[in-house]
Design an enzyme around this catalytic site. Structure first.
Site, PDB file in Angstrom:
ATOM      1  N   ASP A 110       0.802  -1.308  -0.028  1.00 36.92           N
ATOM      2  CA  ASP A 110      -0.068   0.041  -0.024  1.00 36.92           C
ATOM      3  C   ASP A 110       0.856   1.525  -0.037  1.00 36.92           C
ATOM      4  OD1 ASP A 110      -2.435  -1.305   0.153  1.00 36.92           O
ATOM      5  OD2 ASP A 110      -2.229  -1.447   2.148  1.00 36.92           O
ATOM      6  N   ASP A 126      -6.664  -1.221  -4.873  1.00 34.68           N
ATOM      7  CA  ASP A 126      -7.723  -0.614  -4.098  1.00 34.68           C
ATOM      8  C   ASP A 126      -8.994   0.462  -4.484  1.00 34.68           C
ATOM      9  OD1 ASP A 126      -6.866  -2.430  -2.079  1.00 34.68           O
ATOM     10  OD2 ASP A 126      -5.460  -0.653  -1.137  1.00 34.68           O
TER      11      ASP A 126
END
EC number: 3.4.23.36
Length: 145
Positions: A110, A126
């Site tokens: 991330d 995402d």
């Protein structure tokens, strides 16, 4: 065929972004992109948003396989309908992008951090998932039957 290409291109973009972040930032290192608004942070997430269910890789693998079956069924159901197919391509690319990380690395990379809000650090996959689900929900709500 165009939808397969779209899915592959989006997956490649996701993996390239993740590779660039891990190549240029150490784990947990942050660099400011737009002061007070947006940072890049290299996080290795073994869970979901806010690190929920951290370390439960088998759970995420099973959920991903179930999701892929549902996506395949929905792609067949919505065949020939442009916006639902595009939505499902976004969902598929995001699902596979994070799945690749989980299988290859054991965690998801991330990197996008919105500084002024308490929101989990997220990645391109995402974003694809979120946008795809919103677009698909709009399409479903617009259906007459």
């Amino acid at each position: 065929m165009i939808y397969v290409l779209l899915t592959v291109v989006l997956m490649v973009i996701d993996q390239v972004i993740k590779w660039l972040v891990t190549a240029h930032l150490s784990v947990n290192q942050t660099t400011t992109m737009i002061p007070g608004i947006f940072d890049l942070t290299n996080l290795h997430n073994t869970g979901a948003a806010w690190s929920m269910l951290e370390g439960q890789q088998w759970f995420f693998i099973i959920i991903t396989i179930v999701a892929l079956v549902v996506i395949a069924w929905l792609m067949r159901y919505y065949r020939g309908r442009r916006w639902p197919e595009i939505s499902l391509c976004l969902i598929l690319a995001g699902t596979l992008g994070n799945f690749i990380d989980r299988l290859r690395l054991g965690y998801v990379v991330d990197m996008f951090e919105l500084v002024p809000v308490n929101f989990p650090v997220f990645n391109f996959a995402d974003s694809l998932l979120t946008i795809g689900v919103i677009l698909l929900a709009i399409q479903i709500l617009k259906e007459d039957d």
